[in-house]
Design a protein around this motif. Sequence first.
Motif, PDB file in Angstrom:
ATOM      1  N   ILE A 452       0.858  -1.181   0.000  1.00  0.00           N
ATOM      2  CA  ILE A 452       0.000   0.000   0.000  1.00  0.00           C
ATOM      3  C   ILE A 452       0.893   1.229   0.000  1.00  0.00           C
ATOM      4  N   LYS A 453       0.602   2.172  -0.905  1.00  0.00           N
ATOM      5  CA  LYS A 453       1.377   3.406  -0.997  1.00  0.00           C
ATOM      6  C   LYS A 453       0.433   4.573  -1.258  1.00  0.00           C
ATOM      7  N   ASP A 454       0.418   5.546  -0.359  1.00  0.00           N
ATOM      8  CA  ASP A 454      -0.383   6.762  -0.515  1.00  0.00           C
ATOM      9  C   ASP A 454      -1.851   6.452  -0.789  1.00  0.00           C
ATOM     10  N   GLY A 455      -2.409   5.516  -0.032  1.00  0.00           N
ATOM     11  CA  GLY A 455      -3.828   5.202  -0.157  1.00  0.00           C
ATOM     12  C   GLY A 455      -4.184   4.328  -1.336  1.00  0.00           C
ATOM     13  N   GLU A 456      -3.185   3.716  -1.996  1.00  0.00           N
ATOM     14  CA  GLU A 456      -3.436   2.837  -3.135  1.00  0.00           C
ATOM     15  C   GLU A 456      -2.803   1.471  -2.887  1.00  0.00           C
ATOM     16  N   ILE A 457      -3.532   0.413  -3.238  1.00  0.00           N
ATOM     17  CA  ILE A 457      -2.975  -0.942  -3.207  1.00  0.00           C
ATOM     18  C   ILE A 457      -2.351  -1.213  -4.570  1.00  0.00           C
ATOM     19  N   ILE A 458      -1.082  -1.633  -4.570  1.00  0.00           N
ATOM     20  CA  ILE A 458      -0.381  -1.906  -5.823  1.00  0.00           C
ATOM     21  C   ILE A 458      -0.403  -3.402  -6.096  1.00  0.00           C
ATOM     22  N   PHE A 459      -0.894  -3.773  -7.288  1.00  0.00           N
ATOM     23  CA  PHE A 459      -0.923  -5.160  -7.740  1.00  0.00           C
ATOM     24  C   PHE A 459       0.071  -5.318  -8.885  1.00  0.00           C
ATOM     25  N   SER A 460       0.722  -6.474  -8.958  1.00  0.00           N
ATOM     26  CA  SER A 460       1.557  -6.791 -10.115  1.00  0.00           C
ATOM     27  C   SER A 460       0.659  -7.280 -11.242  1.00  0.00           C
ATOM     28  N   SER A 461       1.117  -7.060 -12.481  1.00  0.00           N
ATOM     29  CA  SER A 461       0.289  -7.447 -13.617  1.00  0.00           C
ATOM     30  C   SER A 461       1.127  -7.491 -14.893  1.00  0.00           C
ATOM     31  N   HIS A 462       1.838  -8.601 -15.083  1.00  0.00           N
ATOM     32  CA  HIS A 462       2.650  -8.830 -16.278  1.00  0.00           C
ATOM     33  C   HIS A 462       3.610  -7.658 -16.478  1.00  0.00           C
ATOM     34  N   HIS A 463       3.449  -6.834 -17.527  1.00  0.00           N
ATOM     35  CA  HIS A 463       4.343  -5.705 -17.761  1.00  0.00           C
ATOM     36  C   HIS A 463       3.718  -4.391 -17.296  1.00  0.00           C
ATOM     37  N   ASN A 464       2.789  -4.481 -16.368  1.00  0.00           N
ATOM     38  CA  ASN A 464       2.141  -3.296 -15.831  1.00  0.00           C
ATOM     39  C   ASN A 464       2.024  -3.404 -14.319  1.00  0.00           C
ATOM     40  N   LEU A 465       1.888  -2.251 -13.687  1.00  0.00           N
ATOM     41  CA  LEU A 465       1.476  -2.180 -12.293  1.00  0.00           C
ATOM     42  C   LEU A 465       0.051  -1.650 -12.283  1.00  0.00           C
ATOM     43  N   VAL A 466      -0.781  -2.217 -11.431  1.00  0.00           N
ATOM     44  CA  VAL A 466      -2.166  -1.777 -11.311  1.00  0.00           C
ATOM     45  C   VAL A 466      -2.346  -1.166  -9.928  1.00  0.00           C
ATOM     46  N   PHE A 467      -2.798   0.084  -9.895  1.00  0.00           N
ATOM     47  CA  PHE A 467      -3.018   0.804  -8.641  1.00  0.00           C
ATOM     48  C   PHE A 467      -4.512   0.892  -8.368  1.00  0.00           C
ATOM     49  N   TYR A 468      -4.925   0.470  -7.180  1.00  0.00           N
ATOM     50  CA  TYR A 468      -6.325   0.557  -6.785  1.00  0.00           C
ATOM     51  C   TYR A 468      -6.447   1.585  -5.673  1.00  0.00           C
ATOM     52  N   ASN A 469      -7.184   2.672  -5.942  1.00  0.00           N
ATOM     53  CA  ASN A 469      -7.386   3.727  -4.960  1.00  0.00           C
ATOM     54  C   ASN A 469      -8.481   3.297  -3.984  1.00  0.00           C
ATOM     55  N   ILE A 470      -8.121   3.150  -2.720  1.00  0.00           N
ATOM     56  CA  ILE A 470      -9.067   2.649  -1.718  1.00  0.00           C
ATOM     57  C   ILE A 470     -10.232   3.608  -1.526  1.00  0.00           C
ATOM     58  N   ARG A 471      -9.995   4.903  -1.621  1.00  0.00           N
ATOM     59  CA  ARG A 471     -11.061   5.883  -1.375  1.00  0.00           C
ATOM     60  C   ARG A 471     -12.003   6.011  -2.563  1.00  0.00           C
ATOM     61  N   THR A 472     -11.446   6.138  -3.782  1.00  0.00           N
ATOM     62  CA  THR A 472     -12.294   6.334  -4.961  1.00  0.00           C
ATOM     63  C   THR A 472     -12.720   5.031  -5.622  1.00  0.00           C
ATOM     64  N   ARG A 473     -12.061   3.908  -5.243  1.00  0.00           N
ATOM     65  CA  ARG A 473     -12.346   2.590  -5.814  1.00  0.00           C
ATOM     66  C   ARG A 473     -12.135   2.568  -7.326  1.00  0.00           C
ATOM     67  N   ARG A 474     -11.097   3.228  -7.762  1.00  0.00           N
ATOM     68  CA  ARG A 474     -10.767   3.262  -9.188  1.00  0.00           C
ATOM     69  C   ARG A 474      -9.373   2.680  -9.408  1.00  0.00           C
ATOM     70  N   PHE A 475      -9.173   2.132 -10.635  1.00  0.00           N
ATOM     71  CA  PHE A 475      -7.895   1.546 -11.020  1.00  0.00           C
ATOM     72  C   PHE A 475      -7.151   2.479 -11.959  1.00  0.00           C
ATOM     73  N   ARG A 476      -5.836   2.351 -11.961  1.00  0.00           N
ATOM     74  CA  ARG A 476      -5.001   2.956 -12.991  1.00  0.00           C
ATOM     75  C   ARG A 476      -3.806   2.055 -13.232  1.00  0.00           C
ATOM     76  N   ARG A 477      -3.246   2.132 -14.436  1.00  0.00           N
ATOM     77  CA  ARG A 477      -2.128   1.266 -14.815  1.00  0.00           C
ATOM     78  C   ARG A 477      -0.882   2.098 -15.076  1.00  0.00           C
ATOM     79  N   VAL A 478       0.263   1.515 -14.780  1.00  0.00           N
ATOM     80  CA  VAL A 478       1.554   2.128 -15.090  1.00  0.00           C
ATOM     81  C   VAL A 478       2.423   1.070 -15.745  1.00  0.00           C
ATOM     82  N   GLN A 479       2.972   1.392 -16.905  1.00  0.00           N
ATOM     83  CA  GLN A 479       3.789   0.445 -17.651  1.00  0.00           C
ATOM     84  C   GLN A 479       5.193   0.372 -17.069  1.00  0.00           C
ATOM     85  N   ILE A 480       5.773  -0.833 -17.081  1.00  0.00           N
ATOM     86  CA  ILE A 480       7.145  -1.017 -16.626  1.00  0.00           C
ATOM     87  C   ILE A 480       7.988  -1.540 -17.780  1.00  0.00           C
ATOM     88  N   SER A 481       9.253  -1.806 -17.505  1.00  0.00           N
ATOM     89  CA  SER A 481      10.183  -2.255 -18.537  1.00  0.00           C
ATOM     90  C   SER A 481       9.690  -3.537 -19.194  1.00  0.00           C
TER      91      SER A 481
END
Length: 505
Positions: A452-481
Amino acid sequence: MTGKRSKRRIMPSPASPAFPASPFPSNILQNILARLDVKTLMRFKLVSKTWLNLISSPGMTGKHSKRRILPSPASPASPASPFPSNILQNILARLDVKTLMRFKLVSKAWLNLISSPGMTGKHSKRRILPSPASPASPFPSKILQNILSRLDVKTLLRFKLVSKPWLSLISSPDFYDSHSSESQKKLHLLLRSTISHDNDSGYSYQFYSAKFNGTANSVHTTTFTAMVDGAIKLVLPSCRGLVCFATESRVYVYNPATLRLLTLPFFSPNSGTRVCGFGFGYVGASKSYKVVRFFYRKYSKKIECSVLKFQFGAKDSEVVWEVLEQACPYFVQEFSRPAFVSDTIYWKIDWYQNRMQNRCPSPSHNNHNILSFNIEDDNFAVIPNPSDWKYRQESEPYKWTQLVNLDNMLCMVQISAANAQIWMRRDQEWQKGGVIDFEGLGPTLIGAAVCIKDGEIIFSSHHNLVFYNIRTRRFRRVQISSNANAHDLVTYWESLFLLGDSHHP
């Protein structure tokens, strides 16, 4: 300035016997006052006779004529420094030329700052600043430690070359603790390539590490090649800046900040012995790391437990394995990551292996399914799963459970194609933490929960990271190498812990 002045305690007279606790020697106070404009100094003459004599002295007049008026405190700060550029210039201008030449190696920003015409003019007029350990230094060691503890490890390793006092300060256990406390605020990522290269000397793996604040569209990584004696079985979650992983016969500890790899003492398994689990943690009371390793002895049918302890400043000869008298009671899931929380390592129990060895009855939802090991007192215990937790059914091919440390709390996360259910353990009891709906994300997108970082749960996801905002209940993705797989992701903070040179491959 008027607002700030009204809130400040009036500065004591520099030489007045009525103010023996003044923190400013006369020469330093002169350097400060010499940067003020004439109108302000005229007002300061009214403070006291002592201040009147100081400001009217020939020495003060000479200093004031040579000083450039202090810039506005609102001047923009250098993007590469936590200090405003004018303050940083005033500090650096008091250093000797030899030290400044070394500071030019810190970064391009520091090189440009020290090489600027403004810095050259300031340095020619300044008195050289004493060593940080010198009695005449205007910076108490605690303040200097507080400033330096906010810097990254790469910069601090360069600062060790400045002088012996700086080397002693940065190498001290107190500074190590201060830096660890500050580093916890900054998230870094470590990923391992899933492809290994077999050669005559063993296997080589690429590790990718990066500083990440969660707002970028991609993650810039640096690379480290680890040479190991065999295929890596599992990379454990980090513990106070260090990462532990193992092959069939060796255990390794890696510091991503210093790019050093510690190879722990060798174990040569025989036909009747095999590694069946390991863990990694930190004992706060003794300020030491502990590696835990399980071996199954086929002929005695005993799961042997051995531990290895090492701490800051320890010699390589002190890093040895110790076999405990108490055996491990159950087989654990050796390819499932354990969780480390508050001096205790938690594993999921492998009921299939235990049934094969007649160590336990068939499992049910009421069975004790988690094995814990307190690394401070070296004791095992078993705890139950949550009462409403259920095993995967044959009609649910994509459903699995993990143990993870989320916000310094033991959590059980059960991930399926539709959602993730979270339980938290508080006061020796399980509590339902909620359900995260994966609608629209796809069954193969979400991997393990990482942190958990800054109110978001970080999930691993192949070549992406998936962030779940606990307050807004929304997802966002961040690409990695694209060279790394997020399923092998761990998070860490930077550590100054120097692993033994004799173990560095």
